[in-house]
Write a protein that holds these residues in place. Structure first.
Motif, short mmCIF file in Angstrom:
data_model
loop_
_atom_site.label_atom_id
_atom_site.label_comp_id
_atom_site.label_asym_id
_atom_site.label_seq_id
_atom_site.Cartn_x
_atom_site.Cartn_y
_atom_site.Cartn_z
N LYS A 135 29.61 -13.50 15.23
CA LYS A 135 30.03 -12.71 14.08
C LYS A 135 31.03 -13.45 13.19
N ARG A 169 32.00 -17.69 11.44
CA ARG A 169 31.57 -19.08 11.30
C ARG A 169 32.11 -19.93 12.44
N ALA A 205 29.96 -19.41 15.48
CA ALA A 205 28.65 -20.04 15.27
C ALA A 205 28.74 -21.54 15.49
N GLU A 226 20.22 -17.90 16.12
CA GLU A 226 21.17 -16.89 15.66
C GLU A 226 22.38 -17.53 14.97
N THR A 278 21.28 -18.93 11.61
CA THR A 278 21.03 -17.81 10.69
C THR A 278 22.35 -17.26 10.17
N TYR A 279 23.33 -17.11 11.07
CA TYR A 279 24.64 -16.60 10.63
C TYR A 279 25.27 -17.56 9.62
N GLN A 280 25.21 -18.87 9.90
CA GLN A 280 25.82 -19.83 8.98
C GLN A 280 25.15 -19.82 7.61
N GLN A 337 23.61 -17.27 6.24
CA GLN A 337 24.00 -16.04 5.55
C GLN A 337 25.45 -16.13 5.08
#
Length: 264
Positions: free
Chosen positions: A64, A66, A69, A124, A127-129, A131
């Protein structure tokens, strides 16, 4: 299987040589690791194998931020390196067993399952980075739009003030010209020297008016230059962020493409 054991002496020599390689221990496993992979000590390898699988340390939905991640991706690289070494060790151990093919197949399956678990976390995290990069870019653009709107409102106010000042100056100039014309009308029939003085007075008034408008023209030129500089700085910032995002993606792909090294 009969073909494999057709030459008993050859098989014996092969197994004997393999046993000597296994007896060499950790250094032989390092030698067989892919060229160019980072070095890893035996202690580091054992510590990596002792920790829980990556998908248990980072279950779905746990990334949740950076920072988390980036940490997950770094640990994914470590786990891949350790997994490659474990696969080498498992392969060598299989050659000491009777059912070599079955043992190798089981080792490949364990490696496949472990890589799949690592890949889930990497997807995942990436993808988070991505976004997060999109959100940061959107926020920057929103702030830029807000700043542009504020600048536009300020420039409009300044323009309206300039127009009002210009209209006032025109009125003052018209009034002065009217006064001069009245003096000229009153001076009709007077000497040429008087008319020359009146003309010189007009020239001086025009020069004074031009001098009064000089700061306004300079301010307009400076405002245009500043707008050009602001637009160029914004373009360079967008290009810098785009290049940085592309560089991060390229580095991530390069690290994922590099084969892991065996520990020292």
């Amino acid at each position: 299987m009969q073909g494999f054991f057709a030459d008993a002496n050859g098989v014996s020599r092969f197994l004997c040589g393999l046993s000597l390689m296994l007896a060499a221990g950790w250094s032989s496993a390092q030698t067989a690791a892919p060229e160019g992979a980072p070095a890893m000590s035996k202690e580091t390898f054992e510590a990596l194998e002792a920790r829980a699988p990556l998908n248990q340390r980072y279950p779905a939905g746990s990334i949740k931020s950076r920072e988390v991640a980036q940490k997950a991706l770094a640990e994914a690289d470590e786990d891949r390196n350790a997994l490659a070494i474990r696969y080498i060790i498992d392969q060598r151990a299989c050659y000491k067993k009777f059912l070599v093919s079955s043992c190798l197949e089981e080792a490949r399956e364990r490696k496949r399952v472990a890589e799949s678990n690592i890949k889930q976390v990497e997807i995942e995290a990436n993808t988070y980075q991505r976004q997060a990069n999109v959100d940061e870019r959107d926020q920057a653009l929103a702030e830029q739009r807000k700043q542009d709107q504020a600048d536009a409102a300020r420039r409009l106010q300044e323009q309206q003030q300039k127009e009002a000042d210009s209209a006032r100056k025109v009125q003052e100039s018209d009034a002065k010209r009217e006064q001069v014309q009245q003096r000229i009308d009153r001076g009709q029939g007077q000497s040429p020297d008087y008319r020359i003085r009146e003309h010189e007075a007009k020239v001086r008034e025009q020069q004074a008016e031009d001098a009064a408008r000089a700061p306004e023209r300079a301010a307009n030129a400076a405002a245009r230059e500043q707008r050009i500089k602001d637009a160029d700085a914004h373009r360079k910032e967008v290009e810098r962020k785009k290049a940085e995002n592309e560089r991060e993606r390229a580095e991530r792909k390069q690290r994922q493409a590099q084969p892991p090294a065996a520990p020292q």
